[in-house]
Scaffold this motif. Sequence first.
Motif, short mmCIF file in Angstrom:
data_model
loop_
_atom_site.label_atom_id
_atom_site.label_comp_id
_atom_site.label_asym_id
_atom_site.label_seq_id
_atom_site.Cartn_x
_atom_site.Cartn_y
_atom_site.Cartn_z
N ASP A 239 0.86 -1.19 0.00
CA ASP A 239 0.00 0.00 0.00
C ASP A 239 0.91 1.25 0.00
OD1 ASP A 239 -2.28 1.53 0.08
OD2 ASP A 239 -2.60 1.30 2.25
N HIS A 240 0.79 2.03 -1.06
CA HIS A 240 1.65 3.21 -1.22
C HIS A 240 0.99 4.44 -0.62
CE1 HIS A 240 2.94 6.86 -3.39
NE2 HIS A 240 4.18 6.31 -3.31
N ILE A 241 1.86 5.34 0.02
CA ILE A 241 1.42 6.64 0.50
C ILE A 241 2.59 7.62 0.31
CG2 ILE A 241 1.99 5.99 2.88
CD1 ILE A 241 -0.09 8.06 3.80
N GLY A 242 2.31 8.77 -0.27
CA GLY A 242 3.36 9.79 -0.51
C GLY A 242 2.75 11.02 -1.16
N VAL A 243 3.61 11.93 -1.59
CA VAL A 243 3.19 13.17 -2.26
C VAL A 243 3.96 13.30 -3.57
CG1 VAL A 243 2.55 14.36 -0.15
CG2 VAL A 243 4.92 14.49 -0.97
N ALA A 244 3.30 13.95 -4.51
CA ALA A 244 3.95 14.18 -5.83
C ALA A 244 4.94 15.33 -5.72
CB ALA A 244 2.90 14.46 -6.87
N GLN A 245 5.68 15.53 -6.82
CA GLN A 245 6.76 16.53 -6.81
C GLN A 245 6.22 17.94 -6.58
OE1 GLN A 245 9.16 16.43 -10.35
NE2 GLN A 245 10.62 17.96 -9.61
N LEU A 274 8.84 9.20 0.83
CA LEU A 274 9.27 10.47 1.43
C LEU A 274 10.15 11.31 0.49
CD1 LEU A 274 10.22 9.26 5.05
CD2 LEU A 274 8.05 10.25 4.26
N GLU A 275 10.21 10.92 -0.77
CA GLU A 275 11.12 11.63 -1.68
C GLU A 275 10.80 13.13 -1.78
OE1 GLU A 275 12.98 11.23 -6.22
OE2 GLU A 275 11.27 9.95 -5.60
N TYR A 276 9.55 13.54 -1.80
CA TYR A 276 9.18 14.95 -1.93
C TYR A 276 8.57 15.52 -0.63
CZ TYR A 276 9.93 14.03 -6.83
OH TYR A 276 10.52 13.67 -8.06
N VAL A 277 8.84 14.86 0.51
CA VAL A 277 8.44 15.38 1.83
C VAL A 277 9.62 16.20 2.36
CG1 VAL A 277 7.82 14.78 4.20
CG2 VAL A 277 6.88 13.44 2.29
#
Length: 310
Positions: A239-245, A274-277
């Motif tokens: 299950d994926h959770i994150g934010v776009a660029q 967490l790449e764009y957090v």
Amino acid sequence: MTGSLNFSNLSSAAALRPTAPVQRTAPVSPPPQETPKTESAPRPETAKPGGGVHLAAEEMEAHVTEALEKSPAFADDQAPLIDPSHLDEMPEPEFEAELEGPSETEESEDSEEIEAEGEVEEAESKEIEAEEAEEAEETEEDSESGEKGEGESEQESQTDHAQTDPLKRYLESELERYQREKGQQAQRFVYLAGQAERSRKAQVAAVLEAKIGGLAPVLPGMAGDFIALSGGYTGLILDHIGVAQNQAFQLAAFKQALLNHLKAPGIDRVLLDLEYVPALQRPALLALLKTPNAHPCWVYLSASQIQGLG
């Protein structure tokens, strides 16, 4: 004159008798004289239906009269009153009733008792037959319920097998597809994205499947986003959770969303992107991973750095 009777003396003597009443006693009759019996011709005997020999009424009366005259016990007033006419009469009704068989009332009572006994035996036989029928029905019901239970268990197992078979066949077909398209990142991205809103999910999935051996979108109705296809991760739901660029980041909303993913049922791994957090907000999010009963988590920091993979 000698030897003559003097009636005058008798009259005077009678006048001298006392006037007191004289108690009289019953005269004693002399014993009867036996008269010589004359032999006569034998009288004919009359046979009656009851058996034995009986005399005619007139002859019997003569015999009784003669016996009474000869017997001193029946003299004068002591003689009993015997009516010879009753000697040849039939027995009294009460004796007749004793000689006869049981009365109709007794016979009816006996027949009623026999009928009642027969009814009781018939009722008991019917009860026994009813009990045997009930036992047979219970046995049939038990056997039917056993067969039904076995049939239901077999049907359930077949249903479970049928439910697992489609998923297994789906994973096998998806693995074959991944092996054909492996190395074609653009094509894999298009397939994993499916829709525009899944673009960020598809970018992370395309990088991750190269490391774990392939991913496939979940089937409709299933929780999560992707299913692992090979290796030790086969069948795991991610299950994926994150934010776009270029997406605005709100810490409170993201923390709540992360907690929901960590507690969601039907999930095996959470893929935290967490790449764009912002770097300053990451420690607060990583602290939530220690929540009790939270799902294991893989942290995606970049295409070259994914924490948690073995």
